[in-house]
Design an enzyme around this catalytic site. Structure first.
Site, short mmCIF file in Angstrom:
data_model
loop_
_atom_site.label_atom_id
_atom_site.label_comp_id
_atom_site.label_asym_id
_atom_site.label_seq_id
_atom_site.Cartn_x
_atom_site.Cartn_y
_atom_site.Cartn_z
N THR A 178 -1.88 -5.14 3.51
CA THR A 178 -1.37 -4.12 2.58
C THR A 178 -1.89 -4.36 1.17
O THR A 178 -2.16 -5.51 0.79
CB THR A 178 0.18 -4.16 2.58
N ASP A 179 -1.96 -3.29 0.39
CA ASP A 179 -2.38 -3.45 -1.01
C ASP A 179 -1.35 -4.23 -1.83
O ASP A 179 -1.65 -4.71 -2.92
CB ASP A 179 -2.66 -2.08 -1.66
N GLU A 180 -0.12 -4.35 -1.28
CA GLU A 180 0.93 -5.04 -2.05
C GLU A 180 0.62 -6.51 -2.27
O GLU A 180 1.23 -7.15 -3.14
CB GLU A 180 2.30 -4.90 -1.36
N TYR A 204 8.50 -9.65 0.93
CA TYR A 204 7.64 -8.95 1.89
C TYR A 204 6.17 -9.19 1.59
O TYR A 204 5.40 -9.66 2.44
CB TYR A 204 7.95 -7.45 1.89
N LYS A 247 3.03 -11.21 3.61
CA LYS A 247 1.78 -10.58 4.05
C LYS A 247 0.58 -11.33 3.45
O LYS A 247 -0.44 -11.51 4.10
CB LYS A 247 1.74 -9.11 3.63
#
Ligand code: NAD
Ligand code: DAU
Length: 338
Positions: free
Chosen positions: A126-128, A151, A155
């Site tokens: 994810t870009d997060e 979260y 990741k």
């Protein structure tokens, strides 16, 4: 025939991926391994049910022995790891399951993949993991990882582990980092489906902070077409960002949904901000575009319209989630047959 283990295939993006792939090609045999957490819904996979190149298995990616058994039984040669706890707000309420599924689970898949000498390990990231942007700039693949929530940190840890297996063991890995997805079958805890369903039910729409946090929205099929392309042609050891260059403040999307549904903006309710709330995400996807020829095919205005219509037409899908009925579907489908 490619024997592919798709994990988390009963969730939002994974189920759209399986339905799309089985509809468009017949050279993949897909084993969908999913724990069926609250976010897993086999009703998402009705279009794929009964297809001869599809097999669902209920199971947890953190279960070493079981994962080993699945690799052996289905002669798994490829892994696409969608499985994760995916909701930031839940990770703030309690982080343990996030590290268990997202970090330990990925480790189990990597170790099993190593033993079975698989041909590709695909991590859906994810870009997060890049953290938060100011008012300018874009995330590129070389932006340092700087995750802010339990979260996103889980990741990021998984991404680092995947790259470590590439560097240490020469495992053929690939990673994609995509921006915010929207579309059919998204669990109604995430912004867009939550706002649609609350509007339809005449409930308040909780907007965190000032509503000006920016996300970069992509239609789920565009993401999944990128996954297919990277799976087929992506260079081993590489990371590819995926995004549709469609930045928007939350409030703008919410107002658009209200307008489309003919509901009053009085439903908007500003609430306490999410702790550690990332201000802005925006993706530079020039690498996947230039190297692999991917580009987004859906225009936001059309795809959001289609998405709102989908939730209108599929009221029973989300009503069964709200009532909890959806979790019985697995038993109706598999357990009762025994
Ligand atoms: P989701 O929460 O809708 O689905 C996750 C699925 O994983 C569920 O079916 C759940 O049952 C399954 N799962 C969870 N823990 C498991 C475990 N231990 N073993 C087996 N299955 C397990 O998530 P999503 O939105 O479809 O996201 C899928 C992947 O894409 C995630 O890895 C997420 O980090 C990533 N991602 C999501 C977005 C987005 O906007 N939703 C954007 C970029 C990347
Ligand atoms: O960027 C990719 C990520 O997008 C994925 O990795 C995550 O799995 C996915 O959940 C999503 O994370 P976000 O936190 O951006 O998505 P969410 O839908 O939870 O929130 C989107 C924005 O809307 C965010 O700024 C918080 C805000 N929000 C969300 C909810 C649920 C609200 O203002 N009110 C809400 O009720």
């Amino acid at each position: 025939m490619k024997n592919i283990l798709v994990t988390g295939g009963a969730g939002f993006i994974g189920s759209n991926f399986i339905n799309y792939i089985l509809d468009t090609r017949d050279d993949y045999f897909i084993v969908n391994l999913d724990k069926l957490t609250y976010a897993g819904n086999l009703e998402n996979l009705k279009p794929s049910e009964g297809k001869k190149n599809y097999q669902f298995v209920k199971g947890d990616i953190t279960n070493n022995e079981f994962v080993n058994y699945i690799f052996e039984k289905f002669n798994i040669k490829y892994v696409i790891n969608f499985a994760a706890e995916s909701h930031v707000d839940r990770s703030i309420l309690g982080s343990e399951i996030f590290y268990r599924s997202n970090v330990i689970g990925t480790n189990v898949l990597l170790e099993t993949s190593r033993r079975f000498e698989i041909e590709k390990f695909f991590q859906i990231s994810t870009d997060e993991v890049y953290g938060s942007l100011g008012s300018t700039g874009l995330f590129t693949e070389t932006t340092p990882l700087s995750p802010n929530s339990p979260y996103s940190s889980s990741k990021a840890a998984a991404d680092m582990m995947v790259m470590a297996f590439y560097h240490t063991y020469g495992m053929p890995v690939v990673i994609t980092r995509c921006s915010n997805n929207y579309g059919p079958y998204q669990f109604p805890e995430k912004l867009i489906p939550l706002m649609i369903i609350n509007s339809l039910n005449g409930k308040k729409l909780p907007v965190y902070g000032d509503g000006m946090n920016v996300r970069d929205w992509i239609y789920v099929i565009d993401h999944n077409k990128a996954v297919e392309l990277v799976f087929e042609k992506g260079r081993v050891g590489e990371v590819y960002n995926v995004g549709a260059s469609n930045e928007m403040p939350n409030l703008q999307i919410i107002k658009l949904i209200l307008k489309k549904l003919g509901k009053s903006e009085d439903l908007i309710e500003f609430v306490k901000d999410r702790p550690g709330h990332d201000r802005r995400y925006a993706i530079d996807s020039s690498k996947i575009q230039n190297e692999l020829g991917w580009k987004p095919g859906f225009i936001f205005e059309e795809a959001i319209e289609y998405t709102v219509d989908w939730y209108l037409k599929n009221k029973s899908w989300w009503e069964r989630i709200i009532s909890g009925e959806y979790q019985k579907y697995y038993y109706d489908l598999y357990q009762n047959r025994k």
